[in-house]
Design a protein around this motif. Structure first.
Motif, PDB file in Angstrom:
ATOM      1  N   VAL A 294      48.956  52.183  36.451  1.00  0.00           N
ATOM      2  CA  VAL A 294      49.034  51.824  37.868  1.00  0.00           C
ATOM      3  C   VAL A 294      50.050  52.705  38.585  1.00  0.00           C
ATOM      4  O   VAL A 294      49.830  53.109  39.742  1.00  0.00           O
ATOM      5  N   GLY A 295      51.154  53.017  37.914  1.00  0.00           N
ATOM      6  CA  GLY A 295      52.146  53.902  38.530  1.00  0.00           C
ATOM      7  C   GLY A 295      51.559  55.266  38.876  1.00  0.00           C
ATOM      8  O   GLY A 295      51.896  55.856  39.912  1.00  0.00           O
ATOM      9  N   ILE A 296      50.676  55.776  38.018  1.00  0.00           N
ATOM     10  CA  ILE A 296      50.028  57.072  38.278  1.00  0.00           C
ATOM     11  C   ILE A 296      48.948  56.921  39.348  1.00  0.00           C
ATOM     12  O   ILE A 296      48.861  57.738  40.281  1.00  0.00           O
ATOM     13  N   GLU A 297      48.123  55.891  39.243  1.00  0.00           N
ATOM     14  CA  GLU A 297      47.025  55.701  40.189  1.00  0.00           C
ATOM     15  C   GLU A 297      47.526  55.438  41.604  1.00  0.00           C
ATOM     16  O   GLU A 297      46.867  55.809  42.589  1.00  0.00           O
ATOM     17  N   GLY A 302      44.169  57.704  49.135  1.00  0.00           N
ATOM     18  CA  GLY A 302      43.175  56.661  49.307  1.00  0.00           C
ATOM     19  C   GLY A 302      43.450  55.403  48.520  1.00  0.00           C
ATOM     20  O   GLY A 302      42.598  54.508  48.474  1.00  0.00           O
ATOM     21  N   TYR A 303      44.592  55.320  47.889  1.00  0.00           N
ATOM     22  CA  TYR A 303      44.936  54.125  47.120  1.00  0.00           C
ATOM     23  C   TYR A 303      45.104  52.945  48.075  1.00  0.00           C
ATOM     24  O   TYR A 303      45.802  53.043  49.094  1.00  0.00           O
ATOM     25  N   GLN A 304      44.469  51.815  47.783  1.00  0.00           N
ATOM     26  CA  GLN A 304      44.448  50.672  48.691  1.00  0.00           C
ATOM     27  C   GLN A 304      45.275  49.489  48.201  1.00  0.00           C
ATOM     28  O   GLN A 304      45.286  48.432  48.842  1.00  0.00           O
ATOM     29  N   GLY A 305      45.939  49.626  47.072  1.00  0.00           N
ATOM     30  CA  GLY A 305      46.721  48.525  46.531  1.00  0.00           C
ATOM     31  C   GLY A 305      48.187  48.656  46.838  1.00  0.00           C
ATOM     32  O   GLY A 305      48.624  49.503  47.626  1.00  0.00           O
ATOM     33  N   GLY A 320      43.414  50.160  43.327  1.00  0.00           N
ATOM     34  CA  GLY A 320      44.474  49.211  43.639  1.00  0.00           C
ATOM     35  C   GLY A 320      44.006  47.845  44.079  1.00  0.00           C
ATOM     36  O   GLY A 320      44.790  46.890  44.091  1.00  0.00           O
ATOM     37  N   ARG A 321      42.746  47.712  44.453  1.00  0.00           N
ATOM     38  CA  ARG A 321      42.247  46.405  44.854  1.00  0.00           C
ATOM     39  C   ARG A 321      42.070  45.502  43.633  1.00  0.00           C
ATOM     40  O   ARG A 321      41.860  45.996  42.525  1.00  0.00           O
ATOM     41  N   PRO A 322      42.137  44.175  43.823  1.00  0.00           N
ATOM     42  CA  PRO A 322      41.974  43.277  42.674  1.00  0.00           C
ATOM     43  C   PRO A 322      40.623  43.502  41.996  1.00  0.00           C
ATOM     44  O   PRO A 322      39.606  43.725  42.657  1.00  0.00           O
ATOM     45  N   MET A 323      40.623  43.454  40.680  1.00  0.00           N
ATOM     46  CA  MET A 323      39.384  43.620  39.931  1.00  0.00           C
ATOM     47  C   MET A 323      38.533  42.363  40.064  1.00  0.00           C
ATOM     48  O   MET A 323      39.042  41.245  40.021  1.00  0.00           O
ATOM     49  N   ARG A 324      37.230  42.553  40.211  1.00  0.00           N
ATOM     50  CA  ARG A 324      36.317  41.440  40.365  1.00  0.00           C
ATOM     51  C   ARG A 324      35.798  40.977  39.003  1.00  0.00           C
ATOM     52  O   ARG A 324      35.736  41.761  38.054  1.00  0.00           O
ATOM     53  N   GLN A 325      35.412  39.700  38.941  1.00  0.00           N
ATOM     54  CA  GLN A 325      34.908  39.162  37.684  1.00  0.00           C
ATOM     55  C   GLN A 325      33.588  39.813  37.280  1.00  0.00           C
ATOM     56  O   GLN A 325      33.347  40.018  36.092  1.00  0.00           O
ATOM     57  N   ASP A 326      32.736  40.125  38.263  1.00  0.00           N
ATOM     58  CA  ASP A 326      31.468  40.746  37.895  1.00  0.00           C
ATOM     59  C   ASP A 326      31.686  42.139  37.315  1.00  0.00           C
ATOM     60  O   ASP A 326      30.927  42.595  36.449  1.00  0.00           O
ATOM     61  N   THR A 327      32.753  42.830  37.746  1.00  0.00           N
ATOM     62  CA  THR A 327      33.100  44.120  37.146  1.00  0.00           C
ATOM     63  C   THR A 327      33.491  43.934  35.688  1.00  0.00           C
ATOM     64  O   THR A 327      33.087  44.713  34.807  1.00  0.00           O
TER      65      THR A 327
END
Length: 435
Positions: A294-297, A302-305, A320-327
């Motif tokens: 996460v530190g690198i990303e 365009g990082y949104q988190g 950076g956005r929260p990961m979804r359950q369907d993912t």
């Protein structure tokens, strides 16, 4: 029937009116008074005059006891929809949405048209048994698969609550849902809880650690958290145990899910779901790997988190956005194929952890607390299949105990001759000692 409009019952004269209808049936009417002083007119139609007289007597007797009549018009559909409308203000949005969908898809087509007072426990049991089988969808015509245990329990809770409310409002007297519960798939002869074997779980973890998107799944395989609990974790939830240096834990106090395209973060299913889960070394390494990634990303355009902020998720998407359950579910499929293990859901990782702990002899109370179960009976009922090996082991312990008992018995028998020798080689006769 007398000229003054009174019907005579077995217990004496009772005011009331009986009228024979053109159809040959008899209509009865009677005014009754309840203990609180309120009066009400009771009426109905029956086949015979004798039944009408008995109905008048019964109506007066029930009124004296404060028992009010049931509604003969209220349908199950009206009862449940009124209950959901009354609970809409106190239910979480996710709970309200879920109950509405369950009602529309699985309750309304089968029960909505029935009179609520006429539904029997036997009819409800038959309804739940039908949910365990494939059946056509009245709306789409497609075949629906058997409904899972969790969804059936939610339907039972919904019906129970609706009946209780109707009883409290004086519309009904009995709750058939109290005597008709869903039949678990295992008891119905269907598939039991699905879980990986230890060997399969090891292969799955190996494949998951090689995939950035599968790291949350590897975390589940080590901790037994629900997928929604893991995706709701933030960096503030990760803490060090001050009483045990080098030991880390996460505080589980929320769960994340999505419905109708919107994300929802709420409390765990029960109060017991709020808990502290200690991390094994491998799970802590996964968290540290995510911290580095996460530190690198976060430095990418365009990082949104919010990166590593305390309220940012531990397991975000790459942007950076929260990961979804369907993912996570799509990733689960890919990881299972890579590892060469059966295709199961992310929740199967939780089952695998619980099964492993119980099969290794961990006590049920500790496992239940780790999983966030409010009752140990939930743990036992769900994971009873993990106990046969432990039960077989008990035969060895009992055999050992029998061996020790036989040894003690042999020592006792050997002590008898020694005692006899001390007494002169013969036993002393009973009776008082003579001088």
């Amino acid at each position: 029937m007398t000229g003054d409009g009174r019907a005579k019952g077995r217990n004496g004269w009772h005011k009331g009116n009986i009228e024979e209808l053109p159809s040959g049936r008899f209509r009865w009417r009677v005014w009754v008074t309840y203990p609180d002083g309120t009066r009400e007119r009771r009426q109905g139609t029956v086949r015979t005059k004798t039944e009408a007289q008995r109905a008048i007597i019964t109506a007066q007797k029930e009124a004296q006891e404060g028992v009010r009549p049931v509604s003969d018009r209220l349908t199950v559909g009206e009862m449940v929809t009124e209950y959901m409308a009354a609970k809409a203000g106190s239910w979480a949005p996710r709970t309200l949405w879920n109950n509405e969908k369950l009602y529309q898809r699985h309750v309304s087509p089968h029960l909505a048209h029935l009179k609520a007072a006429g539904v029997t426990p036997r009819a409800l049991r038959a309804y739940f048994e039908g949910l365990n089988e494939k059946r056509p969808d009245p709306a789409t015509g497609k075949t629906r698969p058997p409904l899972g245990d969790s969804a059936q329990r939610q339907i039972h809770v919904l019906l129970t609550g609706a009946y209780k409310r109707a009883i409290g409002d004086g519309l009904l007297r009995e709750n058939p849902a109290q005597h008709a519960r869903p039949v678990k798939a295992a008891k119905a002869g269907l598939a039991k809880v699905k879980a990986f074997t230890p060997e399969e779980l090891g292969r799955f973890i190996g494949a998951a650690l090689e995939d950035r998107w599968a790291l949350p799944l590897a975390f589940l395989a080590y901790t037994g958290l629900r997928i929604g609990e893991a995706l709701a974790l933030t960096w503030a939830d990760l803490q060090e145990d001050t009483k045990a240096p080098g030991v880390s834990f996460v505080t589980v106090s929320k769960t994340r899910s999505e419905f109708e395209g919107k994300a929802y973060t709420g409390k765990p299913k029960t109060a017991a779901g709020v808990r502290r889960v200690y991390l094994p070394g491998e799970a802590r390494q996964i968290v540290e790997d995510m911290r580095r990634r996460v530190g690198i990303e976060a430095r990418a355009s365009g990082y949104q988190g919010e990166g590593l902020a305390p309220h940012a998720p531990i397991f975000p998407s790459v942007d950076g956005r929260p990961m979804r359950q369907d993912t996570a579910r799509h990733t689960m499929r890919r990881t299972c194929e890579t590892a060469g293990v059966p295709l199961l859901s992310p929740h199967a990782l939780r089952h695998s952890v619980a099964t492993f702990h119980l099969s290794q002899g961990r006590d049920v109370v500790t496992v239940a607390a780790h999983l966030g179960h409010a009752q140990t009976s939930t743990t036992l009922n769900t994971y009873a299949h993990a106990l046969p090996d432990r039960l077989r082991g008990m035969t060895l312990d009992l055999a050992t105990l029998r061996g020790e008992t036989a040894k003690e018995e042999g020592q006792a028998e050997a002590a008898v001759p020694r005692l006899a020798r001390k007494l002169g080689g013969r036993g002393r006769k009973g009776g008082p000692r003579r001088g």
